[in-house]
Design a protein around this motif. Structure first.
Motif, PDB file in Angstrom:
ATOM      1  N   LEU A 144      11.517  40.865 -26.162  1.00  0.00           N
ATOM      2  CA  LEU A 144      11.977  39.483 -26.173  1.00  0.00           C
ATOM      3  C   LEU A 144      13.411  39.376 -26.691  1.00  0.00           C
ATOM      4  O   LEU A 144      14.178  38.515 -26.242  1.00  0.00           O
ATOM      5  CB  LEU A 144      11.045  38.619 -27.017  1.00  0.00           C
ATOM      6  N   ARG A 145      13.777  40.236 -27.628  1.00  0.00           N
ATOM      7  CA  ARG A 145      15.176  40.271 -28.063  1.00  0.00           C
ATOM      8  C   ARG A 145      16.083  40.569 -26.875  1.00  0.00           C
ATOM      9  O   ARG A 145      17.100  39.907 -26.657  1.00  0.00           O
ATOM     10  CB  ARG A 145      15.377  41.335 -29.143  1.00  0.00           C
ATOM     11  N   LEU A 146      15.709  41.581 -26.096  1.00  0.00           N
ATOM     12  CA  LEU A 146      16.519  41.967 -24.948  1.00  0.00           C
ATOM     13  C   LEU A 146      16.567  40.848 -23.914  1.00  0.00           C
ATOM     14  O   LEU A 146      17.642  40.521 -23.387  1.00  0.00           O
ATOM     15  CB  LEU A 146      15.962  43.244 -24.330  1.00  0.00           C
ATOM     16  N   LEU A 147      15.423  40.266 -23.601  1.00  0.00           N
ATOM     17  CA  LEU A 147      15.394  39.192 -22.622  1.00  0.00           C
ATOM     18  C   LEU A 147      16.235  38.012 -23.072  1.00  0.00           C
ATOM     19  O   LEU A 147      16.957  37.397 -22.273  1.00  0.00           O
ATOM     20  CB  LEU A 147      13.953  38.746 -22.364  1.00  0.00           C
ATOM     21  N   GLY A 148      16.149  37.699 -24.358  1.00  0.00           N
ATOM     22  CA  GLY A 148      16.954  36.600 -24.874  1.00  0.00           C
ATOM     23  C   GLY A 148      18.442  36.877 -24.775  1.00  0.00           C
ATOM     24  O   GLY A 148      19.242  35.989 -24.462  1.00  0.00           O
ATOM     25  N   GLU A 149      18.829  38.128 -25.020  1.00  0.00           N
ATOM     26  CA  GLU A 149      20.247  38.495 -24.985  1.00  0.00           C
ATOM     27  C   GLU A 149      20.841  38.362 -23.588  1.00  0.00           C
ATOM     28  O   GLU A 149      22.037  38.096 -23.444  1.00  0.00           O
ATOM     29  CB  GLU A 149      20.421  39.931 -25.487  1.00  0.00           C
ATOM     30  N   VAL A 150      20.028  38.549 -22.549  1.00  0.00           N
ATOM     31  CA  VAL A 150      20.544  38.436 -21.181  1.00  0.00           C
ATOM     32  C   VAL A 150      20.274  37.060 -20.581  1.00  0.00           C
ATOM     33  O   VAL A 150      20.438  36.859 -19.379  1.00  0.00           O
ATOM     34  CB  VAL A 150      19.953  39.542 -20.271  1.00  0.00           C
ATOM     35  N   GLY A 151      19.867  36.117 -21.418  1.00  0.00           N
ATOM     36  CA  GLY A 151      19.763  34.737 -20.976  1.00  0.00           C
ATOM     37  C   GLY A 151      18.441  34.305 -20.388  1.00  0.00           C
ATOM     38  O   GLY A 151      18.350  33.220 -19.806  1.00  0.00           O
ATOM     39  N   VAL A 152      17.395  35.114 -20.531  1.00  0.00           N
ATOM     40  CA  VAL A 152      16.080  34.720 -20.023  1.00  0.00           C
ATOM     41  C   VAL A 152      15.489  33.646 -20.943  1.00  0.00           C
ATOM     42  O   VAL A 152      15.508  33.771 -22.168  1.00  0.00           O
ATOM     43  CB  VAL A 152      15.139  35.939 -19.936  1.00  0.00           C
ATOM     44  N   ASP A 153      14.977  32.582 -20.345  1.00  0.00           N
ATOM     45  CA  ASP A 153      14.343  31.493 -21.082  1.00  0.00           C
ATOM     46  C   ASP A 153      12.963  31.955 -21.550  1.00  0.00           C
ATOM     47  O   ASP A 153      12.138  32.394 -20.748  1.00  0.00           O
ATOM     48  CB  ASP A 153      14.221  30.274 -20.167  1.00  0.00           C
ATOM     49  N   ILE A 154      12.711  31.847 -22.847  1.00  0.00           N
ATOM     50  CA  ILE A 154      11.442  32.297 -23.426  1.00  0.00           C
ATOM     51  C   ILE A 154      10.569  31.084 -23.737  1.00  0.00           C
ATOM     52  O   ILE A 154      10.974  30.186 -24.478  1.00  0.00           O
ATOM     53  CB  ILE A 154      11.665  33.110 -24.717  1.00  0.00           C
ATOM     54  N   VAL A 155       9.374  31.073 -23.158  1.00  0.00           N
ATOM     55  CA  VAL A 155       8.409  30.006 -23.407  1.00  0.00           C
ATOM     56  C   VAL A 155       7.165  30.634 -24.030  1.00  0.00           C
ATOM     57  O   VAL A 155       6.562  31.538 -23.447  1.00  0.00           O
ATOM     58  CB  VAL A 155       8.032  29.269 -22.108  1.00  0.00           C
ATOM     59  N   VAL A 156       6.784  30.154 -25.200  1.00  0.00           N
ATOM     60  CA  VAL A 156       5.623  30.676 -25.920  1.00  0.00           C
ATOM     61  C   VAL A 156       4.452  29.708 -25.743  1.00  0.00           C
ATOM     62  O   VAL A 156       4.635  28.486 -25.753  1.00  0.00           O
ATOM     63  CB  VAL A 156       5.941  30.850 -27.414  1.00  0.00           C
ATOM     64  N   VAL A 157       3.251  30.252 -25.568  1.00  0.00           N
ATOM     65  CA  VAL A 157       2.055  29.427 -25.546  1.00  0.00           C
ATOM     66  C   VAL A 157       1.072  29.974 -26.568  1.00  0.00           C
ATOM     67  O   VAL A 157       0.833  31.183 -26.639  1.00  0.00           O
ATOM     68  CB  VAL A 157       1.417  29.367 -24.135  1.00  0.00           C
ATOM     69  N   HIS A 158       0.544  29.066 -27.387  1.00  0.00           N
ATOM     70  CA  HIS A 158      -0.485  29.424 -28.366  1.00  0.00           C
ATOM     71  C   HIS A 158      -1.707  28.571 -28.072  1.00  0.00           C
ATOM     72  O   HIS A 158      -1.629  27.338 -28.016  1.00  0.00           O
ATOM     73  CB  HIS A 158       0.010  29.163 -29.796  1.00  0.00           C
ATOM     74  N   VAL A 178       6.748  20.303 -37.420  1.00  0.00           N
ATOM     75  CA  VAL A 178       6.861  21.197 -38.569  1.00  0.00           C
ATOM     76  C   VAL A 178       5.995  22.438 -38.358  1.00  0.00           C
ATOM     77  O   VAL A 178       6.430  23.572 -38.607  1.00  0.00           O
ATOM     78  CB  VAL A 178       6.429  20.467 -39.863  1.00  0.00           C
ATOM     79  N   TRP A 179       4.768  22.241 -37.876  1.00  0.00           N
ATOM     80  CA  TRP A 179       3.860  23.373 -37.629  1.00  0.00           C
ATOM     81  C   TRP A 179       4.433  24.290 -36.550  1.00  0.00           C
ATOM     82  O   TRP A 179       4.393  25.504 -36.672  1.00  0.00           O
ATOM     83  CB  TRP A 179       2.490  22.850 -37.207  1.00  0.00           C
ATOM     84  N   GLU A 180       4.986  23.702 -35.490  1.00  0.00           N
ATOM     85  CA  GLU A 180       5.539  24.494 -34.398  1.00  0.00           C
ATOM     86  C   GLU A 180       6.731  25.331 -34.874  1.00  0.00           C
ATOM     87  O   GLU A 180       6.844  26.510 -34.522  1.00  0.00           O
ATOM     88  CB  GLU A 180       5.964  23.572 -33.256  1.00  0.00           C
ATOM     89  N   ARG A 181       7.614  24.718 -35.664  1.00  0.00           N
ATOM     90  CA  ARG A 181       8.761  25.485 -36.185  1.00  0.00           C
ATOM     91  C   ARG A 181       8.285  26.629 -37.064  1.00  0.00           C
ATOM     92  O   ARG A 181       8.822  27.741 -37.006  1.00  0.00           O
ATOM     93  CB  ARG A 181       9.699  24.561 -36.960  1.00  0.00           C
ATOM     94  N   ALA A 182       7.268  26.357 -37.897  1.00  0.00           N
ATOM     95  CA  ALA A 182       6.752  27.407 -38.780  1.00  0.00           C
ATOM     96  C   ALA A 182       6.131  28.539 -37.964  1.00  0.00           C
ATOM     97  O   ALA A 182       6.312  29.723 -38.279  1.00  0.00           O
ATOM     98  CB  ALA A 182       5.718  26.817 -39.746  1.00  0.00           C
ATOM     99  N   PHE A 183       5.419  28.197 -36.887  1.00  0.00           N
ATOM    100  CA  PHE A 183       4.793  29.213 -36.042  1.00  0.00           C
ATOM    101  C   PHE A 183       5.854  30.091 -35.397  1.00  0.00           C
ATOM    102  O   PHE A 183       5.754  31.332 -35.402  1.00  0.00           O
ATOM    103  CB  PHE A 183       3.933  28.538 -34.978  1.00  0.00           C
ATOM    104  N   LEU A 184       6.886  29.481 -34.828  1.00  0.00           N
ATOM    105  CA  LEU A 184       7.944  30.254 -34.189  1.00  0.00           C
ATOM    106  C   LEU A 184       8.731  31.069 -35.202  1.00  0.00           C
ATOM    107  O   LEU A 184       9.093  32.219 -34.942  1.00  0.00           O
ATOM    108  CB  LEU A 184       8.875  29.323 -33.409  1.00  0.00           C
TER     109      LEU A 184
END
Length: 284
Positions: A144-158, A178-184
């Motif tokens: 995910l670090r690599l994908l983020g560095e090349v501009g890939v949009d990251i969407v997380v689902v919990h 607040v909960w979402e920020r803490a989770f991420l």
């Protein structure tokens, strides 16, 4: 240069496997190549590799063993496999993919039929299911670090199951952000990402999120346990999502020949083109 190795067998999904390998290799700054295990490859397979600009290497032996051996080579950073074959190879190819999945200590992109159409030339968005466990987050961190560095949009689902749900469900306008920020922050402190929270059966909710977001692939950290009662969500995703799934081992481990040949419980031959077409709108 590092390599991305695509396992091909001449089945219809081989073209998608090759295209996926080229796209991921470009993203990773690596060189894509194709591996065929068996007798002399069919002429159309060589033509397909030539048209894709990928070198085709041929080896004798058992497909799962040979592919796993290649994946252990230090300059190989990613393997790409399909989930269906044709004719006499159908069952064997499905078990080949499952066997490699269960033992590979490298990232492995699994390509169901219909999940990597010719129009997909780039990776713009990745969907990342996270269950809140640290080992799951650790498994996907580097990619995910690599994908983020090349501009890939990251969407997380919990996905919450039927267990107790955080109390912000009563006052979402106050506590949910607040909960979402803490989770991420806990799971992806290095990455800007958007988070979807859902409740229900994991595979169904992940597929729905993919339908809403239209990602190009799903990124999953997993334990590589394909024994009875395990990996059900993964099997459901591969059968219904219509997207390639990038598997990242939660714990790297060395593979031996016995690991490869053993027949796992999961049956990837059941991943059908019809099931994949059900997710053609970006479902995961």
């Amino acid at each position: 240069m590092t390599r991305v190795v695509a396992a091909v067998d001449g089945s219809p999904v081989s073209g998608e496997v090759l295209r996926a390998a080229v796209v991921l290799a470009e993203l990773l700054g690596a060189q894509a190549e194709a591996l065929y295990v068996g007798g002399a490859p069919a002429h159309d397979l060589q033509c397909m590799a030539d048209a894709t600009g990928v070198r085709l290497t041929c080896r004798d032996g058992l497909a799962a063993v040979e592919l796993s051996e290649v994946l252990r080579e230090p300059d190989v950073v990613l393997g790409v496999v399909g989930t269906s074959g044709v004719g006499e190879t159908k069952s064997a190819e499905g078990h080949t993919a499952a066997s490699v999945m269960s033992g590979a200590d490298k990232p492995l992109l699994v390509v169901p039929p219909g999940s990597f159409p010719p129009r997909r030339r780039h990776i713009h968005r990745a969907l990342v299911p996270l269950d809140g466990r640290q080992e799951s987050a650790d498994a996907v961190e580097a990619v995910l670090r690599l994908l983020g560095e090349v501009g890939v949009d990251i969407v997380v689902v919990h996905v919450f199951d039927q267990a107790p749900v955080p109390s912000f469900r009563d006052q979402p306008q106050h506590a949910a952000p607040v909960w979402e920020r803490a989770f991420l922050n806990r799971n992806l402190p290095f990455q800007r990402a958007r988070l979807h929270l859902r409740q229900g059966k994991a595979a169904i909710e992940i597929v729905q999120t993919a339908h809403d977001e239209g990602p190009d692939l799903v990124v999953v950290g997993w334990s590589q346990d394909l024994s009875a009662g395990h990996a059900r969500t993964l099997q459901d995703l591969l059968s219904t999502c219509g997207l390639p799934v990038l598997l990242l081992p939660a714990v790297a481990r060395t593979m031996v020949a016995a690991d490869v040949v053993a027949g796992p419980v999961i049956d990837l031959t059941q991943v059908s083109p019809a099931a994949s077409r059900a997710g053609s709108g970006g479902e995961s």
